[in-house]
Design a protein around this motif. Structure first.
Motif, mmCIF file in Angstrom:
data_model
loop_
_atom_site.group_PDB
_atom_site.id
_atom_site.type_symbol
_atom_site.label_atom_id
_atom_site.label_comp_id
_atom_site.label_asym_id
_atom_site.label_seq_id
_atom_site.Cartn_x
_atom_site.Cartn_y
_atom_site.Cartn_z
ATOM 1 N N LEU A 630 42.453 41.441 8.538
ATOM 2 C CA LEU A 630 41.738 42.124 9.623
ATOM 3 C C LEU A 630 41.329 43.527 9.212
ATOM 4 O O LEU A 630 40.279 44.023 9.613
ATOM 5 N N PRO A 635 37.884 46.492 12.090
ATOM 6 C CA PRO A 635 38.919 46.028 13.014
ATOM 7 C C PRO A 635 38.746 46.613 14.416
ATOM 8 O O PRO A 635 38.535 47.807 14.591
ATOM 9 N N TRP A 637 41.182 45.507 16.553
ATOM 10 C CA TRP A 637 42.598 45.406 16.892
ATOM 11 C C TRP A 637 42.829 44.828 18.294
ATOM 12 O O TRP A 637 43.597 45.367 19.078
#
Length: 747
Positions: A630, A635, A637
């Protein structure tokens, strides 16, 4: 003369042909030409005009001879000149004789619990009115042309009778500060006594908080006008009725006799002043007028007491609790908790709060007290009744204890909050003492009794951009945090197995973290191509080390609000502090080879105030190195993506409720397990959004309104399915609401 004001006893100067009639013999349609009715004026309404311009005046008369009967009061309506004349001279407490009246059915009898008929008085009907007052130096003709001072008759508590409306005096033996009732009114309960040693409990309602008696402590003296008396279980009770009014006086012997009231017009005589002084003297010898008051300097754990203090700060903690920061000029002798809230949520002068930090205590108020707590103005003086001190142990030092302050929900033992005016004698004394306090001396005390969070993780700079400098933690500092995730209607659910999985609360999670912190971070895994690490030692904590790993993207660090960090060795309060600055936190520990996730008993990801848990049964955990895939991308998240690459099957937040449904033929309990369809509100988002919490409360108030009869409750159209639950050898049929949502017009 149609209206006569007479000095003397009733029946003086009455024509001999008039015969007295009692209410029980008063009937509609009977000839009342030679009859008269006598009673005491207990209520009068403002003089007004009808649509046709006729003067109109209304009073309520109470029959003294039969005041114990079920109906002892009657409405009397005056028209024309008689209305104008009576409106100028009639006052509560007067004895009145009405002759030559007409009798008509009362349209309000069912509402006001008075006689089913009312009397109509006018010159056209040949009516006459006699008003009897105490002897005075003025003549009757002079009295008729000028207002007379109101005169009231006060009933001793041992002479009360059910079904009457009376005026009375009493000393406060017990009271509950005003609180919001099940309806829209405020309610206050007060028990009073007098020299007869008879007590009367009164339940008082009013939509205006200021209209209720301003009682501050046991021993205060109250005067109630036009309070309705009823008998229940062979005991007399007092309740508010039309025209109820009150005055409250300080019960201290020798204190100035100044009434507390929101009314702009009231009467008070020298005779009543004598009544108050006599009650004060009697109460001082017969009542425990000194309540369980205490200074912060004198409190002990496991104590219930009343506290007079000043409010210096307040903040919302969650939907069912609220924080009040108060002080009384003295110092708590025990370490006291501090409730962790966002600085932006704290209302109050931050500079003053910092100056008073060693003298302030944090009080959490709950449930029905939250609404009032929110309305309090910072700087106001309070009396908090039945405040509870509770002893608790430090998070990682069981032998170190501290004191928590709670104002629990409910009104038992008079629990509640009162705002005191600045002219209150106790407030004047408190302000004088506060002005004498040496704040510099209190700030320099080495043995601090309360935790300071100011500065903990406050100065966060970065290495390059992320080099950490953190204020070192003192183990003597303690706090608690009531998370919204503890709401009872939101739970974590294992959606794979359609079963519940118990998740740890804050204390359990902190124990897990501290167990992991017992082993020092492995320096071999401090840095990697996809994360940077910073390690520091904590003081006074056995040289515990904390490591924070900052995940990079394209070998570059992101802004803190976009960054995922992995924390090893941190306690719960440290991680919570970090979660304010960084987007996501993953608690980890180190092995000889690598970092790894904690057991899934703990949350695998913290995102602000939301904790994300994984299913122990159906997760297939992968190594922490999986996150690097990732990190290579741009990213975002997102929790679902983090869970996917780590092989974790996430649990979901759900609403869990039980509805009792009744269609008139019977009732059944139907359970709701819902993520976001029923209320059209995501269960996970309601944890952190006060707006969604208010929306939930509004919907529930519509679905389940309080204080209504079964026939008045709303109907709910929903789909229900049955399922079997086996408990040992027994099998039970349960019901679940499904495929149903609250209509848009409700939301």
């Amino acid at each position: 003369m149609p209206v006569q004001v007479i000095d003397g006893a009733p029946e003086t100067l009455l024509p001999s042909h008039l015969q007295k009639v009692d209410l029980k013999y008063l009937q509609w349609g009977c000839d009342q030409a030679n009859k008269y009715f006598q009673g005491t004026v207990i209520l009068s309404y403002p003089l007004t005009k009808l649509v046709n311009g006729t003067e109109f005046f209304k009073i309520v008369l109470q029959e003294s001879e039969n005041s114990c009967s079920k109906t002892s009061t009657i409405n009397v309506l005056f028209f024309g000149r008689l209305a104008d004349d009576c409106g100028k001279v009639v006052h509560q407490g007067d004895t009145m004789v009405v002759a030559g009246f007409n009798v008509a059915k009362s349209p309000s009898a069912n509402e006001d619990d008075r006689h089913c008929c009312h009397l109509e008085v006018s010159e056209d009907a040949g009516s006459a009115v006699y008003i009897y007052t105490k002897p005075s130096t003025v003549t009757a003709s002079e009295t008729a042309s000028m207002p007379v001072a109101p005169k009231y008759t006060y009933t001793p508590l041992n002479h009360l009778k059910g079904g009457t409306i009376v005026n009375l005096y009493g000393a406060v033996k017990f009271f509950k500060p005003p609180y919001v009732s099940k309806g829209t009114d405020y309610c206050s309960v007060v028990t009073i006594v007098d020299q007869s040693n008879v007590k009367l409990t009164c339940t008082l309602f009013n939509g205006n908080l200021d209209a209720l008696p301003k009682i501050y402590k046991i021993g205060d003296i109250v005067r109630f006008h036009r309070i309705k008396i009823r008998e229940y279980n062979k005991q007399m009770q007092g309740i508010t009725g039309i025209g109820f009014a009150s005055l409250t006086f300080d019960g201290t012997v020798g204190a100035p006799i100044v009434p507390r009231t929101s009314s702009k017009s009231y009467s008070f005589t020298e005779e009543e002043q004598k009544t108050i002084e006599e009650l004060r003297t009697w109460a001082a010898s017969n009542l425990s007028v000194c309540g369980p008051t205490a200074k912060l300097s004198g409190i002990q754990p496991m104590l219930f007491f009343d506290l007079t203090c000043q409010l210096v700060g307040k903040a919302e903690v969650d939907g069912s609790s609220f924080l009040l920061k108060v002080w009384d000029g003295t110092k708590c002798p025990h370490p006291s908790w501090k409730v962790l809230v966002e600085e932006s949520d704290l209302e109050g002068d931050k500079v003053l709060i910092h100056r008073l930090r060693n003298l302030i205590v944090d009080i959490l108020v709950y449930d029905n007290h939250v609404k009032l707590a929110k309305s309090l103005k910072v700087g106001s003086f309070l009396r908090i009744y039945s405040l509870h001190t509770k002893q608790a142990s430090a998070e990682n030092q069981p032998d170190v204890s501290y004191v928590e302050f709670h104002l629990h929900g409910g009104t038992c033992y008079g629990r509640g909050i009162r705002v005191l005016p600045e002219n209150n004698p106790d407030v004047k004394e408190l302000k004088a003492f506060m002005d004498s306090v040496n704040l510099t001396e209190s700030q320099n005390v080495e043995s601090m009794s309360s935790m300071e969070l100011d500065g903990i993780f406050g100065n966060l700079s970065l290495f390059g951009r992320y080099k950490i400098h953190m204020d070192l933690l003192d183990q003597k500092t303690i706090f608690t945090y009531s998370s919204i995730s503890q709401q009872k209607f939101v739970m974590q659910m294992d959606v794979c197995h359609n079963a519940w999985q118990e998740v740890p609360d804050g204390d359990d999670f902190d124990l897990i973290l501290r167990d992991c912190a017992a082993s020092a971070p492995n320096p071999e895994v401090h840095n990697s191509l996809w994360y940077d690490c910073e390690v520091w030692d904590t003081e006074n904590q056995g040289q515990r080390k904390i490591a924070v790993h900052f995940v990079k993207h394209d070998e570059l660090l992101q802004e803190p609000e976009d960054t995922l960090i992995m924390v090893q060795g941190g306690t719960l309060k440290e991680i919570r502090k970090l979660s304010r600055r960084f987007k996501c936190i993953i608690p980890v520990r180190s092995t000889k080879e690598d970092l790894e996730l904690l057991d899934l008993s703990a949350p695998f990801l913290l995102q602000g105030k939301i904790w994300h848990y994984g299913c122990k049964q159906c997760s297939n955990q992968k190594t922490i190195q999986s996150l690097s895939s990732l990190a290579e991308e741009e990213p975002s998240w997102e929790p679902t993506e983090i869970a996917r690459v780590l092989g974790i099957e996430p649990l979901q937040y759900v609403f869990v409720m039980k509805f009792t449904l009744d269609d008139g033929t019977g009732a059944l309990d139907a359970y709701l397990f819902d993520y976001e369809k029923f209320f059209q509100i995501p269960a996970s988002e309601v944890l952190t959004s006060s707006l969604l919490q208010e929306k939930m409360e509004m919907i529930m108030n519509i679905l389940c309104p309080s204080g209504t009869k079964l026939d008045d409750l709303p109907w709910l159209e929903c789909f229900i399915r049955s399922y079997n639950v086996k408990d040992g050898m027994e099998q039970q049929v349960c019901y679940q609401i499904f495929d149903t949502m609250v209509a848009e017009d409700v939301i």
